[in-house]
Design an enzyme around this catalytic site. Structure first.
Site, PDB file in Angstrom:
ATOM      1  N   LYS A 264       0.846  -1.209   0.000  1.00  8.59           N
ATOM      2  CA  LYS A 264       0.000   0.000   0.000  1.00  8.59           C
ATOM      3  C   LYS A 264       0.872   1.246   0.000  1.00  8.59           C
ATOM      4  O   LYS A 264       1.682   1.445   0.903  1.00  8.59           O
ATOM      5  CB  LYS A 264      -0.927   0.004   1.224  1.00  8.59           C
ATOM      6  CG  LYS A 264      -1.708   1.314   1.415  1.00  8.59           C
ATOM      7  CD  LYS A 264      -2.647   1.272   2.622  1.00  8.59           C
ATOM      8  CE  LYS A 264      -3.285   2.636   2.899  1.00  8.59           C
ATOM      9  NZ  LYS A 264      -4.177   2.634   4.081  1.00  8.59           N
TER      10      LYS A 264
ATOM     11  N   ASP B 133      -2.522  10.246   3.811  1.00  6.93           N
ATOM     12  CA  ASP B 133      -3.929   9.879   3.946  1.00  6.93           C
ATOM     13  C   ASP B 133      -4.652  10.896   4.832  1.00  6.93           C
ATOM     14  O   ASP B 133      -4.610  10.816   6.052  1.00  6.93           O
ATOM     15  CB  ASP B 133      -4.034   8.462   4.553  1.00  6.93           C
ATOM     16  CG  ASP B 133      -5.484   8.009   4.689  1.00  6.93           C
ATOM     17  OD1 ASP B 133      -6.376   8.682   4.126  1.00  6.93           O
ATOM     18  OD2 ASP B 133      -5.715   6.968   5.352  1.00  6.93           O
TER      19      ASP B 133
ATOM     20  N   LYS C 103     -10.197  12.941   8.116  1.00 12.72           N
ATOM     21  CA  LYS C 103      -9.739  12.530   9.455  1.00 12.72           C
ATOM     22  C   LYS C 103      -9.718  13.742  10.389  1.00 12.72           C
ATOM     23  O   LYS C 103      -9.790  14.882   9.951  1.00 12.72           O
ATOM     24  CB  LYS C 103      -8.316  11.965   9.361  1.00 12.72           C
ATOM     25  CG  LYS C 103      -8.198  10.595   8.728  1.00 12.72           C
ATOM     26  CD  LYS C 103      -6.750  10.121   8.796  1.00 12.72           C
ATOM     27  CE  LYS C 103      -6.561   8.786   8.098  1.00 12.72           C
ATOM     28  NZ  LYS C 103      -7.270   7.667   8.741  1.00 12.72           N
TER      29      LYS C 103
ATOM     30  N   ASP D 299       1.510   6.141   5.725  1.00 10.78           N
ATOM     31  CA  ASP D 299       0.577   5.254   5.044  1.00 10.78           C
ATOM     32  C   ASP D 299       1.138   4.617   3.767  1.00 10.78           C
ATOM     33  O   ASP D 299       0.422   3.922   3.057  1.00 10.78           O
ATOM     34  CB  ASP D 299      -0.731   6.012   4.752  1.00 10.78           C
ATOM     35  CG  ASP D 299      -1.955   5.153   4.971  1.00 10.78           C
ATOM     36  OD1 ASP D 299      -1.835   4.106   5.618  1.00 10.78           O
ATOM     37  OD2 ASP D 299      -3.038   5.542   4.471  1.00 10.78           O
TER      38      ASP D 299
ATOM     39  N   ASP E  67     -12.136   7.354   3.508  1.00 21.31           N
ATOM     40  CA  ASP E  67     -10.964   7.070   4.346  1.00 21.31           C
ATOM     41  C   ASP E  67     -10.605   5.579   4.315  1.00 21.31           C
ATOM     42  O   ASP E  67      -9.553   5.186   4.801  1.00 21.31           O
ATOM     43  CB  ASP E  67     -11.231   7.534   5.791  1.00 21.31           C
ATOM     44  CG  ASP E  67      -9.958   7.655   6.606  1.00 21.31           C
ATOM     45  OD1 ASP E  67      -8.864   7.599   6.002  1.00 21.31           O
ATOM     46  OD2 ASP E  67     -10.058   7.819   7.839  1.00 21.31           O
TER      47      ASP E  67
ATOM     48  N   GLU F  92      -9.426   3.942   1.911  1.00 20.32           N
ATOM     49  CA  GLU F  92      -8.877   4.080   0.555  1.00 20.32           C
ATOM     50  C   GLU F  92      -7.836   3.017   0.223  1.00 20.32           C
ATOM     51  O   GLU F  92      -7.660   2.668  -0.937  1.00 20.32           O
ATOM     52  CB  GLU F  92      -8.259   5.483   0.390  1.00 20.32           C
ATOM     53  CG  GLU F  92      -6.819   5.662   0.917  1.00 20.32           C
ATOM     54  CD  GLU F  92      -6.657   5.435   2.416  1.00 20.32           C
ATOM     55  OE1 GLU F  92      -7.660   5.538   3.149  1.00 20.32           O
ATOM     56  OE2 GLU F  92      -5.536   5.130   2.862  1.00 20.32           O
TER      57      GLU F  92
ATOM     58  N   ARG G 220      -7.734  -0.187   0.678  1.00 19.24           N
ATOM     59  CA  ARG G 220      -8.288  -1.388   0.043  1.00 19.24           C
ATOM     60  C   ARG G 220      -8.676  -1.128  -1.416  1.00 19.24           C
ATOM     61  O   ARG G 220      -8.715  -2.054  -2.223  1.00 19.24           O
ATOM     62  CB  ARG G 220      -9.465  -1.905   0.879  1.00 19.24           C
ATOM     63  CG  ARG G 220     -10.638  -0.989   0.958  1.00 19.24           C
ATOM     64  CD  ARG G 220     -11.582  -1.325   2.109  1.00 19.24           C
ATOM     65  NE  ARG G 220     -11.063  -0.907   3.406  1.00 19.24           N
ATOM     66  CZ  ARG G 220     -11.675  -1.117   4.570  1.00 19.24           C
ATOM     67  NH1 ARG G 220     -12.823  -1.772   4.611  1.00 19.24           N
ATOM     68  NH2 ARG G 220     -11.135  -0.696   5.696  1.00 19.24           N
TER      69      ARG G 220
HETATM   70  N1  BES Z   1      -4.386   4.471   6.888  1.00 26.81           N
HETATM   71  C1  BES Z   1      -5.553   4.223   7.657  1.00 26.81           C
HETATM   72  C2  BES Z   1      -5.323   3.187   8.765  1.00 26.81           C
HETATM   73  C3  BES Z   1      -4.416   3.628   9.874  1.00 26.81           C
HETATM   74  C4  BES Z   1      -4.926   4.330  10.954  1.00 26.81           C
HETATM   75  C5  BES Z   1      -3.065   3.317   9.855  1.00 26.81           C
HETATM   76  C6  BES Z   1      -4.088   4.729  11.977  1.00 26.81           C
HETATM   77  C7  BES Z   1      -2.224   3.715  10.876  1.00 26.81           C
HETATM   78  C8  BES Z   1      -2.732   4.432  11.940  1.00 26.81           C
HETATM   79  C9  BES Z   1      -6.666   3.711   6.742  1.00 26.81           C
HETATM   80  O1  BES Z   1      -6.656   4.211   5.452  1.00 26.81           O
HETATM   81  C10 BES Z   1      -7.956   4.140   7.362  1.00 26.81           C
HETATM   82  O2  BES Z   1      -8.175   5.316   7.454  1.00 26.81           O
HETATM   83  N2  BES Z   1      -8.768   3.186   7.750  1.00 26.81           N
HETATM   84  C11 BES Z   1     -10.031   3.469   8.348  1.00 26.81           C
HETATM   85  C12 BES Z   1     -11.042   2.500   7.799  1.00 26.81           C
HETATM   86  C13 BES Z   1     -12.463   2.836   8.155  1.00 26.81           C
HETATM   87  C14 BES Z   1     -12.877   4.135   7.506  1.00 26.81           C
HETATM   88  C15 BES Z   1     -13.340   1.708   7.681  1.00 26.81           C
HETATM   89  C16 BES Z   1      -9.872   3.310   9.862  1.00 26.81           C
HETATM   90  O3  BES Z   1      -9.147   2.424  10.297  1.00 26.81           O
HETATM   91  O4  BES Z   1     -10.460   4.116  10.581  1.00 26.81           O
HETATM   92 ZN    ZN Z   2      -4.878   4.816   4.703  1.00 30.51          ZN
HETATM   93 MN    MN Z   3      -7.657   6.078   5.291  1.00 32.09          MN
END
Ligand code: BES
Ligand code: ZN
Ligand code: MN
Length: 495
Positions: free
Chosen positions: A256, A261, A268, A279, A338, A340, A342
């Site tokens: 990834k 992000d 966020k 990220d 968010d 993204e 996947r």
């Molecule tokens: N990059 C984030 C996941 C992440 C969060 C990595 C904190 C490291 C530290 C990912 O893209 C994300 O934002 N995931 C969301 C998914 C949700 C919207 C279903 C999450 O984990 O909140």
């Molecule tokens: Zn992310």
């Molecule tokens: Mn994200």
């Protein structure tokens, strides 16, 4: 970006060096030097200093401007393991007070461990804990313009046998530090274009082939997920295909690469964004792993697939409710911009399927839920092949990178059913089992052949200096993958 150029580790025979450091281990009754070459140890001196030989505890016996003789704790003599040696090396690096140090290796590694593996772990510890990202720090008054070079001598009667282990440790540590450098660089100077250029230059210098797709080619190749995520940013996306080795059925690594992000329109919070330059850790890991395999001349065939995007909100951004079509033709309703990672992995995994891989492994800082479940030192691993997962876990154990097997329950598949498309990009409301539904989403695009997904949202970054880690990017995954792939190439002779 030069790494550790100021630190040299060499192995020498006792005749070549007489300044000595020493490993100290705890027996049930006393402390003892693990080397017979050192002779008798001054236990009283150690006791007076309350030195108990805990793993990584260190003590300076004597030091001058140019030489330190350092003792480093190895823990209970019967319990010394590779990670303990790594921590001891790390602690030795942190306690340096001179430019030259020497450590005795004979008997340092207990008989039950492979002597060379032990030396490798110890050197990894030294080098990884010596990493610094100083590019943006001003030099304070009086600080020398250049670091004085440091040298560590591993003194052993078996020095010639150690040289390959030391070389391996140096290659691995350099590669981990390359991954750390890529991730620690601020997002505004590590955009998809800059990442693509930096990684290509780096890999090509090591004889590895890299193909870079720009935004036009990405559109032509129908990477709908990559296009959908990058739409909100002024930074165009890139897609890297990295090829090492010539075999027909490669190991495919997918990483990834979200260079920043923000969450997109599903923005966020301010604090949630602070570390989001991290990220692209999966992408950095894939680049560093393949470069390391090339340096080690591993007899194996690997393809790296790296989608690179910046996830930003703007008038042109993908909106919640929009539908994207991934490379393999499946449609995705984007309910949360968010989620993204996947979306871009969907395209990359679809391409992996087309390559007839022997195994596919993806690495991603994918879900905050994985940090809630496993914390910042353990990654989640999911997939469709338990043998592959077990082999990766064993490689992780040898490397000191813990992977925890999580399920992909088919009873949760319904959580990613979409009203209007084939799947949606978020699971049950309230984020229930967020790591597992992300895994189930990826499975829709993953090869029918062996596939594993590593969610390293937690361990990609360290909040403190600890063991082999420095505050900031960890370079997680590189050592595990190099170990896994090196062993794979030895056991899978059929290809
Ligand atoms: N990059 C984030 C996941 C992440 C969060 C990595 C904190 C490291 C530290 C990912 O893209 C994300 O934002 N995931 C969301 C998914 C949700 C919207 C279903 C999450 O984990 O909140
Ligand atoms: Zn992310
Ligand atoms: Mn994200």
């Amino acid at each position: 970006m030069p790494i550790n150029t100021s630190l040299t580790v060499v192995s020498k025979t006792p005749q070549e060096v007489f300044e000595l450091g020493v490993g100290i281990a705890k027996t049930p009754t006393t402390l003892r030097a693990t080397s017979q070459l050192i002779g008798r140890l001054d236990v009283e001196f150690l006791n007076n200093r309350k030195f108990s030989a805990k793993v990584g505890e260190s003590i300076v016996f004597a030091s001058t401007d140019s030489l330190a003789v350092v003792g480093v704790g190895l823990g209970e003599v019967t319990r010394i393991d590779l990670e303990g040696l790594r921590k001891a090396g790390a602690s030795l690096a942190r306690s340096f007070c001179s430019t030259r140090s020497a450590v005795l290796m004979d008997d340092f590694v207990p008989k039950k461990l492979d002597f060379r593996q032990g030396a490798q772990a110890f050197v990894e510890g030294i080098l990884l804990a010596s990493y610094e990202f100083k590019k943006y720090k001003s030099k304070s008054d009086g600080e020398e313009a250049t670091d004085s070079p440091k040298e560590i001598f591993l003194v052993s009667s078996q020095a010639p046998q150690l040289r390959a282990a030391v070389f391996r440790a140096i290659c691995l540590s350099d590669s981990v530090c390359i991954a750390r450098d890529l991730v620690n660089e601020p997002a505004s100077s590590m955009t998809p274009q800059v990442f693509a250029r930096t990684a290509s230059e780096y890999l090509q210098a090591r004889g590895v082939e890299v193909e870079v797709w720009d935004e036009k080619r990405i559109a032509k190749e129908k990477l709908g997920g990559v296009i959908g995520v990058s739409k909100g940013s002024i930074e165009p996306p890139r897609f890297l295909t990295i090829k090492y080795g010539t075999g027909k059925t490669p190991i495919v690594l997918v990483g990834k690469g979200v260079t920043f992000d923000s969450g997109g329109l599903s923005l966020k919070t301010a604090s949630g964004m602070e570390t989001m330059k991290t990220d692209m850790s999966g992408a950095a890991c894939v680049v560093a792993t393949i470069s390391c395999l090339a340096q080690l001349k591993a007899k194996v065939s690997v393809v790296g697939l790296v989608p690179l995007v910046e996830n930003m909100p703007s008038g042109s951004a993908t909106k919640p409710g929009d539908v994207l079509k991934a490379r393999n033709g499946k449609t995705i309703e984007v309910l949360n911009t968010d989620a993204e990672g996947r979306l871009i992995l969907a395209d990359a995994l679809s391409i992996a399927c087309e390559l007839d891989p022997v195994v596919t492994i993806d690495l991603a800082t994918l879900t905050g839920a994985c940090i809630v479940a496993l914390g910042d030192r353990i990654a989640g691993i999911m997939g469709n092949d338990n043998q592959l997962i077990e082999a990766l876990k064993r490689a992780g154990d040898r490397s000191g990178e813990e992977l925890w097997h999580l399920p992909l329950p088919s009873k949760y598949r319904k959580h990613i059913d979409s009203e209007i498309a084939d799947v949606k990009n978020v699971g049950a409301s309230g984020g229930q089992a967020g790591t597992l539904t992300a895994g189930l989403f990826l499975q829709e695009f993953a090869p029918t052949s062996k596939w594993a997904h590593i969610d390293m949202a937690g361990p990609a970054r360290s909040t403190i200096d600890e063991g082999v880690y420095k505050k900031g990017a960890s370079g997680f995954g590189v050592r595990t993958l190099v170990d896994f792939i090196s062993n794979y190439s030895q056991t899978a002779k059929t290809r």
